[in-house]
Write a protein that holds these residues in place. Structure first.
Motif, PDB file in Angstrom:
ATOM      1  N   UNK A 101      71.970  -5.587  55.970  1.00 38.51           N
ATOM      2  CA  UNK A 101      73.308  -5.043  55.731  1.00 38.51           C
ATOM      3  C   UNK A 101      73.645  -3.866  56.634  1.00 38.51           C
ATOM      4  N   UNK A 102      72.658  -3.299  57.292  1.00 41.92           N
ATOM      5  CA  UNK A 102      72.914  -2.166  58.172  1.00 41.92           C
ATOM      6  C   UNK A 102      73.062  -0.863  57.401  1.00 41.92           C
ATOM      7  N   UNK A 103      73.936   0.002  57.895  1.00 40.21           N
ATOM      8  CA  UNK A 103      74.110   1.338  57.326  1.00 40.21           C
ATOM      9  C   UNK A 103      75.007   1.287  56.090  1.00 40.21           C
ATOM     10  N   UNK A 104      74.507   1.843  55.009  1.00 31.34           N
ATOM     11  CA  UNK A 104      75.240   1.940  53.749  1.00 31.34           C
ATOM     12  C   UNK A 104      74.977   3.315  53.162  1.00 31.34           C
ATOM     13  N   UNK A 105      75.518   3.584  51.995  1.00 34.03           N
ATOM     14  CA  UNK A 105      75.211   4.790  51.229  1.00 34.03           C
ATOM     15  C   UNK A 105      74.591   4.372  49.908  1.00 34.03           C
ATOM     16  N   UNK A 106      73.565   5.091  49.489  1.00 32.26           N
ATOM     17  CA  UNK A 106      72.960   4.922  48.173  1.00 32.26           C
ATOM     18  C   UNK A 106      73.016   6.267  47.487  1.00 32.26           C
ATOM     19  N   UNK A 107      73.039   6.266  46.146  1.00 29.16           N
ATOM     20  CA  UNK A 107      73.141   7.542  45.445  1.00 29.16           C
ATOM     21  C   UNK A 107      72.332   7.522  44.162  1.00 29.16           C
ATOM     22  N   UNK A 108      71.994   8.734  43.700  1.00 37.24           N
ATOM     23  CA  UNK A 108      71.220   8.844  42.474  1.00 37.24           C
ATOM     24  C   UNK A 108      71.407  10.214  41.844  1.00 37.24           C
ATOM     25  N   UNK A 109      71.080  10.261  40.566  1.00 36.98           N
ATOM     26  CA  UNK A 109      70.941  11.525  39.849  1.00 36.98           C
ATOM     27  C   UNK A 109      69.559  11.499  39.213  1.00 36.98           C
ATOM     28  N   UNK A 110      69.034  12.685  38.946  1.00 40.54           N
ATOM     29  CA  UNK A 110      67.741  12.786  38.296  1.00 40.54           C
ATOM     30  C   UNK A 110      67.882  13.522  36.982  1.00 40.54           C
ATOM     31  N   UNK A 111      67.073  13.113  36.014  1.00 39.71           N
ATOM     32  CA  UNK A 111      66.984  13.841  34.756  1.00 39.71           C
ATOM     33  C   UNK A 111      66.065  15.043  34.974  1.00 39.71           C
ATOM     34  N   UNK A 112      65.927  15.898  33.981  1.00 44.09           N
ATOM     35  CA  UNK A 112      65.140  17.122  34.133  1.00 44.09           C
ATOM     36  C   UNK A 112      63.672  16.858  34.462  1.00 44.09           C
ATOM     37  N   UNK A 113      63.146  15.699  34.091  1.00 45.80           N
ATOM     38  CA  UNK A 113      61.744  15.367  34.380  1.00 45.80           C
ATOM     39  C   UNK A 113      61.601  14.578  35.686  1.00 45.80           C
ATOM     40  N   UNK A 114      62.646  14.602  36.526  1.00 45.81           N
ATOM     41  CA  UNK A 114      62.693  13.930  37.830  1.00 45.81           C
ATOM     42  C   UNK A 114      62.650  12.413  37.737  1.00 45.81           C
ATOM     43  N   UNK A 115      62.983  11.875  36.571  1.00 48.58           N
ATOM     44  CA  UNK A 115      63.147  10.436  36.425  1.00 48.58           C
ATOM     45  C   UNK A 115      64.609  10.115  36.768  1.00 48.58           C
ATOM     46  N   UNK A 116      64.870   8.870  37.173  1.00 55.35           N
ATOM     47  CA  UNK A 116      66.238   8.497  37.528  1.00 55.35           C
ATOM     48  C   UNK A 116      67.170   8.592  36.332  1.00 55.35           C
ATOM     49  N   UNK A 117      68.309   9.234  36.543  1.00 60.77           N
ATOM     50  CA  UNK A 117      69.369   9.240  35.544  1.00 60.77           C
ATOM     51  C   UNK A 117      70.346   8.123  35.859  1.00 60.77           C
ATOM     52  N   UNK A 118      70.743   8.063  37.144  1.00 57.62           N
ATOM     53  CA  UNK A 118      71.581   6.967  37.642  1.00 57.62           C
ATOM     54  C   UNK A 118      71.070   6.584  39.023  1.00 57.62           C
TER      55      UNK A 118
END
Length: 138
Positions: A101-118
């Protein structure tokens, strides 16, 4: 004087909170599991806020991982480009390069314990579209 001391002590905490290192570490783990086809390991990266849903329906599966690998390819590289401050959760956005797919954007948030929130494999946050697009004349 007390206020200045308090500010001096609090400033490093503010700087640490804005450091994208934990988010970059999460992207490294995601890249490792995603490229290896380990959707179950990606699923385990999601934090406790998702525990109830994870027990009834996985957020990320091996089959879904395989579909993404077939569609967009391997995640070759990523680099932090900024925080989407329009989102109330301060979403960390990365420029990602996929083999198909080439260049895209990915995003994330982390919870306080550094686990993925989103986590969004491919996203287009309004606040960062200008940042991630190549500029004319360069």
């Amino acid at each position: 004087m007390k206020i200045l001391t308090l500010l001096a002590l609090a400033l490093p905490l503010c700087v640490i909170a804005q450091n994208p290192k934990h988010h970059e570490d999460a992207m490294k783990r995601f890249q490792k599991f995603y490229n290896a086809g380990q959707g179950d390991s990606v699923n385990a990266m999601f934090g406790h806020g998702w525990d109830k849903m994870k027990s009834t329906r996985p957020i990320w599966t091996n089959d879904e991982n395989a579909r993404y690998l077939k569609k967009v390819g391997y995640l070759k590289s990523f680099s932090f480009i900024g925080i989407d401050t329009l989102d109330p959760e301060k979403v960390y956005v990365f420029r990602t390069v996929f083999s198909k797919a080439g260049v895209k954007n990915s995003s994330l948030t982390l919870e306080s314990d550094n686990m993925l929130g989103t986590f969004r494999l491919i996203t287009t946050p309004d606040g960062l579209l200008k940042t991630s697009k190549p500029r004319k004349g360069k």
